[in-house]
Design an enzyme around this catalytic site. Structure first.
Site, PDB file in Angstrom:
ATOM      1  N   HIS A 114      -7.219  -1.892   5.724  1.00 52.40           N
ATOM      2  CA  HIS A 114      -6.445  -0.793   6.280  1.00 52.40           C
ATOM      3  C   HIS A 114      -7.128   0.536   5.931  1.00 52.40           C
ATOM      4  CE1 HIS A 114      -3.017   0.792   8.273  1.00 52.40           C
ATOM      5  NE2 HIS A 114      -2.386   1.239   7.221  1.00 52.40           N
ATOM      6  N   HIS A 134       6.150  -4.967  12.372  1.00 55.64           N
ATOM      7  CA  HIS A 134       5.496  -3.657  12.230  1.00 55.64           C
ATOM      8  C   HIS A 134       5.167  -3.065  13.605  1.00 55.64           C
ATOM      9  CE1 HIS A 134       2.725  -0.532  10.667  1.00 55.64           C
ATOM     10  NE2 HIS A 134       3.458  -0.642   9.582  1.00 55.64           N
ATOM     11  N   HIS A 164       0.855  -1.203   0.000  1.00 57.83           N
ATOM     12  CA  HIS A 164       0.000   0.000   0.000  1.00 57.83           C
ATOM     13  C   HIS A 164       0.881   1.240   0.000  1.00 57.83           C
ATOM     14  CE1 HIS A 164       0.959  -0.424   4.248  1.00 57.83           C
ATOM     15  NE2 HIS A 164       0.326   0.684   4.559  1.00 57.83           N
ATOM     16  N   ASP A 168       6.030   4.410   4.660  1.00 55.09           N
ATOM     17  CA  ASP A 168       6.949   3.479   5.331  1.00 55.09           C
ATOM     18  C   ASP A 168       6.977   2.125   4.625  1.00 55.09           C
ATOM     19  OD1 ASP A 168       4.251   3.430   6.398  1.00 55.09           O
ATOM     20  OD2 ASP A 168       4.943   2.040   7.940  1.00 55.09           O
ATOM     21  N   HIS A 169       6.167   1.973   3.582  1.00 53.52           N
ATOM     22  CA  HIS A 169       6.168   0.710   2.827  1.00 53.52           C
ATOM     23  C   HIS A 169       6.748   0.859   1.417  1.00 53.52           C
ATOM     24  CE1 HIS A 169       3.840  -1.784   5.729  1.00 53.52           C
ATOM     25  NE2 HIS A 169       3.646  -0.568   6.210  1.00 53.52           N
ATOM     26  N   ASP A 211      -0.326  -4.180   6.660  1.00 58.20           N
ATOM     27  CA  ASP A 211      -1.052  -3.364   7.635  1.00 58.20           C
ATOM     28  C   ASP A 211      -2.553  -3.629   7.551  1.00 58.20           C
ATOM     29  OD1 ASP A 211       1.508  -2.451   7.688  1.00 58.20           O
ATOM     30  OD2 ASP A 211       0.977  -0.323   7.765  1.00 58.20           O
ATOM     31  N   HIS A 235       1.312   3.902   1.974  1.00 58.99           N
ATOM     32  CA  HIS A 235       1.855   4.658   3.096  1.00 58.99           C
ATOM     33  C   HIS A 235       3.379   4.581   2.956  1.00 58.99           C
ATOM     34  CE1 HIS A 235      -2.032   4.334   5.661  1.00 58.99           C
ATOM     35  NE2 HIS A 235      -1.994   5.436   4.960  1.00 58.99           N
TER      36      HIS A 235
END
Lengths: 301, 301
Positions: B140, B268, B60, B64-65, B210, B62
């Site tokens: 999510h 995570h 996805h 941090d991914h 997530d 976000h």
């Protein structure tokens, strides 16, 4: 005034060296120049607090100079920052950052101001009571800027014990900082030099981002205390440097000499070189006070 | 088949823990799942070669991914890669990557294929002779996918010394791998089990990105050998987990138990937790074979 090197390598990370980022500390403020991938972690590693950053400057849009920016901006928001953040970067970065926030359904929780860098000439970007930042053009494959950070003097530094000894009211302290003497009611003249000492001097730090060897921006960096000049290659690879719009250690040293600088920091090393001693030797033969910049070191300017 | 954890933290890097990325190794191929900031450096640190990566999956958008993705793609090009690279990610990432390349005036020197992930349902993304990858939806705050990586068996494993001993021509080796016996010209029957042994078994690894605690994707991960399930929080912070579309260690364990998994990797973690032992204890009380994933460790699946 110090500059802490957070990344001293060129695009490909190698030998534990990171892509470009550096933190200029002026009176407790941190001015971030470039923000390569991993900058937020490098700042944590070297004890530099994100909350002291209010201004970020991005020289150009090659990824090794800004891929750490979206993460840092995001992390500041996750930590609940409220202070404004000012970003100065080439204009095409703005829609990219907006898209990155939009697809994440993220709204930053602090005021964020994007200031596009002018495409031509020099520009006074920030004129704060403590420091100023001016951009100038360097010569790279794409539009690229250098930055001159100047620490302003804050006037003379008070000696509180002496001020009390001569019974000077606090209301006069600002005037003393400006260098004035103080005349007491009894007519006694307190000389300024008895109750103050020299304050922090005016200092100039010039960051010369990815660039060909050129004299074109010399006027902008003349008499800088410290110059950081890229030297991706050694002189034996001068043809590669020219072809890729980069410089050699000798060329960086020539620029520092012509600019009448006091100190030269060398950086942006190609990942083809493991040992950097030859960079130092090459530069020092032209400009003796040349230093191979090392990540995590805070250099006094 | 192994998975090497390159980042086990949630969005804010903390305590030396990095944002999400992991490398699944199957028969020498590396399948990269998520690519948080610093992934290229983490791969260098743990001896995983970029050139063995041919498929990248992003759960996805976000940051941090995926904030490490532009740097990795770029570095592969700087190294002169020629092999194709396939990226599977939510569709809105494509124009962002294109803009990043355009503003840098960069053209990748290898074939790069962007495959948008379907917005609904499960999908067989890759069906290679050695492995397959299927995506499934998790729940999510924004569109988010999990991935099931399956290592295929390659049939029985030849014992070359035994094959020579029984004078079996090399032309028959493929048939032996499929389990057949071999009849020599003299009528002697060489039993398959005399000249082969069990080959690598079929294995299933499920990456549950997530997500809220939900049973909705259980059918996609049933009987996985190893499940990686996010657990940003401990159960005492279950309200925070729910509000932020994340899970707790207990919830991750419940999913692993319901899915009849053999092993659970926890990851995570929120940056509010320094010590992760409580995650292990909480999960193990529900699903005994739960492990706190650690960066740099290659877990056998």
């Amino acid at each position: 005034m110090k500059v802490t090197i957070l990344g001293n390598n060129s695009a490909l990370p190698a030998f534990g060296r990171h892509p470009t980022a550096q933190a200029v500390s002026v009176y407790g403020d941190i001015i971030l120049i470039d923000c390569g991938e991993g900058t937020q972690i490098q700042m944590q590693r070297y004890g530099l607090r994100w909350r002291n950053v209010h201004h970020i400057f991005i020289s150009h849009l090659h990824g090794d100079h800004y891929f750490g920016l979206p993460g840092l901006i995001n992390s500041m928001s996750l930590l609940g920052r409220t202070a404004p953040l000012h970003l100065y970067a080439p204009a095409p970065l703005q829609p990219i950052l907006e898209s990155i926030l939009t697809v994440a359904d993220t709204v930053l929780c602090y005021p964020f101001y994007f200031h596009p860098l002018p495409e031509e000439g020099t520009a006074l970007l920030v004129d704060d009571p403590s420091f100023s930042v001016t951009s100038f053009l360097v010569e790279h494959r794409i539009q690229c800027h250098g930055f001159l950070v100047e620490r302003k003097t804050r006037g003379r530094k008070l000696l509180p014990d002496k001020c009390r000894e001569y019974e000077i009211p606090a209301a006069y302290y600002e005037i003393l900082k400006q260098g004035a003497d103080y005349e007491r009611r009894d007519g006694f003249l307190v000389k300024n030099e008895w109750v103050t000492e020299d304050g922090p001097a005016h200092k100039k730090y010039a960051y010369c981002a990815d660039t060909l060897f050129t004299e074109s921006f010399l006027p902008a960096i003349m008499n800088a205390d410290t110059i950081y000049h890229e030297c991706t290659y050694l002189e034996k690879d001068a043809d590669k440097a020219a072809a890729r719009f980069h410089s050699t250690a000798s060329q960086a040293a020539k620029v520092a000499k012509m600019a009448n600088a006091k100190q030269l920091l060398l950086g942006h090393f190609s990942s083809k070189y493991k040992d950097l001693e030859l960079f130092r030797e090459e530069a020092c033969s032209i400009f003796p006070n040349a230093v191979v910049s090392t990540e995590g070191i805070a250099y006094e300017i």
